[in-house]
Motif scaffolding. Structure first.
Motif, PDB file in Angstrom:
ATOM      1  N   GLY A  86      61.911 108.069  17.001  1.00 62.13           N
ATOM      2  CA  GLY A  86      61.469 106.712  16.717  1.00 62.13           C
ATOM      3  C   GLY A  86      61.500 106.419  15.229  1.00 62.13           C
ATOM      4  O   GLY A  86      61.991 107.220  14.420  1.00 62.13           O
ATOM      5  N   ARG A 242      57.421 103.265  16.385  1.00 56.29           N
ATOM      6  CA  ARG A 242      58.014 102.579  17.533  1.00 56.29           C
ATOM      7  C   ARG A 242      59.147 103.431  18.095  1.00 56.29           C
ATOM      8  O   ARG A 242      60.009 103.895  17.360  1.00 56.29           O
ATOM      9  CB  ARG A 242      58.545 101.212  17.127  1.00 56.29           C
ATOM     10  CG  ARG A 242      59.167 100.427  18.280  1.00 56.29           C
ATOM     11  CD  ARG A 242      59.639  99.068  17.813  1.00 56.29           C
ATOM     12  NE  ARG A 242      60.629  99.186  16.759  1.00 56.29           N
ATOM     13  CZ  ARG A 242      61.130  98.149  16.089  1.00 56.29           C
ATOM     14  NH1 ARG A 242      60.690  96.937  16.351  1.00 56.29           N
ATOM     15  NH2 ARG A 242      62.024  98.333  15.141  1.00 56.29           N
ATOM     16  N   MET A 244      61.642 104.090  21.963  1.00 57.35           N
ATOM     17  CA  MET A 244      62.065 103.586  23.264  1.00 57.35           C
ATOM     18  C   MET A 244      61.777 104.660  24.309  1.00 57.35           C
ATOM     19  O   MET A 244      62.345 105.764  24.258  1.00 57.35           O
ATOM     20  CB  MET A 244      63.545 103.225  23.250  1.00 57.35           C
ATOM     21  CG  MET A 244      63.924 102.197  22.193  1.00 57.35           C
ATOM     22  SD  MET A 244      63.100 100.607  22.415  1.00 57.35           S
ATOM     23  CE  MET A 244      63.915 100.020  23.905  1.00 57.35           C
ATOM     24  N   PRO A 289      60.115  99.462  24.680  1.00 57.60           N
ATOM     25  CA  PRO A 289      59.523  99.707  23.365  1.00 57.60           C
ATOM     26  C   PRO A 289      58.034 100.014  23.483  1.00 57.60           C
ATOM     27  O   PRO A 289      57.280  99.301  24.154  1.00 57.60           O
ATOM     28  CB  PRO A 289      59.760  98.395  22.612  1.00 57.60           C
ATOM     29  CG  PRO A 289      60.770  97.644  23.417  1.00 57.60           C
ATOM     30  CD  PRO A 289      60.584  98.080  24.831  1.00 57.60           C
ATOM     31  N   ARG A 291      54.674 101.238  20.929  1.00 59.73           N
ATOM     32  CA  ARG A 291      54.211 101.381  19.544  1.00 59.73           C
ATOM     33  C   ARG A 291      52.961 102.254  19.524  1.00 59.73           C
ATOM     34  O   ARG A 291      52.051 102.084  20.337  1.00 59.73           O
ATOM     35  CB  ARG A 291      53.935 100.013  18.918  1.00 59.73           C
ATOM     36  CG  ARG A 291      55.179  99.176  18.773  1.00 59.73           C
ATOM     37  CD  ARG A 291      54.894  97.777  18.255  1.00 59.73           C
ATOM     38  NE  ARG A 291      54.348  97.795  16.910  1.00 59.73           N
ATOM     39  CZ  ARG A 291      54.291  96.706  16.127  1.00 59.73           C
ATOM     40  NH1 ARG A 291      54.753  95.552  16.575  1.00 59.73           N
ATOM     41  NH2 ARG A 291      53.774  96.784  14.940  1.00 59.73           N
TER      42      ARG A 291
END
Length: 444
Positions: A86, A242, A244, A289, A291
């Motif tokens: 990330g 962040r 995926m 996504p 976070r």
């Protein structure tokens, strides 16, 4: 006709033949002597002590035990994780623009400048024309007030005359309408004055939040229309990672869950909390996504840095765990090296235990072990351990909780090798040209 040799020539020929024969004999004797000397000095020298110490009927001394470090097989409940790549991103980012038109007369910041919300001056716009406009409006307001005061007094006189029937009703109503128009104009001028004062107050632009300047879009002396960008600012303090996340791992994550994060460039290992899970994912990659909230460690963590985030891939389960360094990963199969006590049928022929010195200086014996490779299958892993299972049913009893497995030095082992356990538990440091385990790198 042949010429007969004289006495002198015959004597010379005999001398040369004798000289050549002596030289050849000397050369051959020298070669034999040299060969004998080399053979004598190159023969191994065996001392009586070494011969006595060597076991009878053996042509080689006993094998030397190799020094290794070990871990222990454990059975524990784990949550297998997967490493995802990330990026660090800023929580807030803003492009600061001017709200008033004018020439830029001050820009006391540059890229990288730290700013404080409401205190750090970012830019100042020239207010000359705005001040003149405000003075003009104030003059108009004063004029309107004077006119309104006169018309109000005159209306009172009209009302007295209307009672005496000296003026008509329409004339009095016209006077009232004029006063109402003056009051409306005065109210409009007050609004314009307030607007001018607001523009003057906004000619100085301050930072909207704590952060750092990352870009400048103008310089002192430029005329800026309304809405022209001046600088870009990102926030500091809190920073987000962040990444995926695949759709099969998404049900295992919830807002507020703790996950491990490693900042690759700094080597920092952090723990963060899942802050948000975006409901809109990528159709092509089937990822979403996510976070993770982190602290920027007083500015050490910067947006754009790469991170590795460990997210769960399956529910908690109980498995056999070994340290990650204990598994030798190979293309065909993975292997762990287990230690079993050395067994000997004849105590007189068994090699003695390895003698070492303890921290107090007292010598003591350490038992020797035999290393055996066991092929395994890696089921899952955590950050520190691998969950394994046996490839062969016959090895199932050998892989049990409490069995020692080699973690350092397994690359140089052969099946049945004698080993001894290193009691020093301090971490190893790699040296140039070597792996972390100490194995020398070989260029191919």
């Amino acid at each position: 006709m042949l010429r007969k040799s004289g006495p002198t020539e015959l004597l010379n020929q005999r001398f040369l033949s004798t000289l050549l024969s002596c030289s050849l004999t000397t050369f051959l004797l020298g070669g034999v002597a040299t060969y004998w000397a080399v053979a004598k000095w190159s023969a191994p020298i065996v001392s009586t002590e070494g011969a006595a110490a060597r076991p009878a009927g053996k042509g080689k001394p006993p094998a030397r035990a190799q020094l290794v470090r070990v871990g222990t097989i454990q059975r524990q409940s784990i949550v297998p994780v997967k490493a995802l790549v990330g990026d660090l991103i800023a929580v807030r980012s803003a492009t600061i623009a001017t709200e008033v038109a004018g020439k830029l007369v001050a820009l006391p910041i540059d890229e990288g400048t730290e700013v404080i919300a409401g205190k750090t001056l970012i830019a100042r716009i020239d207010d000359t024309w705005t001040n003149l406009e405000r003075d003009k409006i104030m003059t108009q307001i004063a004029e309107k007030k004077a006119t309104l005061a006169f018309e109000t007094t005159d209306l009172k006189r009209y009302e007295e005359l209307l009672g005496q029937r000296a003026v008509s009703l329409s004339e009095a109503e016209q006077k009232r309408s004029l006063i109402e128009g003056l009051q409306a104009s005065l109210a409009q001028l007050n609004v314009l004055l307030k607007e001018a004062n607001e523009r003057i107050s906004r000619r100085e632009i301050y930072a909207p939040f704590d952060g750092s300047v990352i870009a400048k879009h103008t310089e002192v002396g430029e005329y800026l229309p309304i809405g022209s960008p001046i600088v870009e600012i990102i926030s500091n303090g809190r920073i987000d990672a962040r990444m995926m996340v695949p759709e099969n791992s998404l049900p295992l994550l919830s807002t507020g869950d703790s996950v491990d994060v490693v900042v690759d460039s700094l080597g920092l290992e952090l723990s963060g909390k899942v802050f948000s899970i975006n409901a809109q994912g990528s159709v092509g990659s089937r990822t979403f996504p996510v976070r993770v909230e982190l602290d920027d460690r007083n500015g050490k963590l910067l947006p754009g840095m790469g991170v590795t985030v460990f997210v769960p891939v399956m529910q908690k389960s109980t498995e056999l765990l070994v340290p990650r360094d204990a598994v030798l990963m190979q293309p065909d199969e993975s292997t762990v090296w287990i230690l079993e006590p050395k067994e000997s049928t004849d105590a007189s022929k068994a090699p003695p235990d390895v003698t070492s010195v303890s921290n107090g200086g007292t010598p003591h014996s350490q038992p020797q072990w035999v290393a055996h490779p066991v092929p395994v299958q890696v089921l899952s892993h955590t950050r520190q351990s691998y969950a394994i299972t046996c490839q062969r049913e016959a090895d199932r009893s050998r892989l049990a909780p409490g069995v020692q497995v080699v973690t350092e030095g397994l690359e140089r082992l052969v099946p049945g090798a004698l080993v001894r356990v290193d009691s020093d538990s301090s971490s190893l440091e790699s040296v140039p040209g070597a792996y972390r385990t100490g194995q020398q790198r070989v260029d191919r």
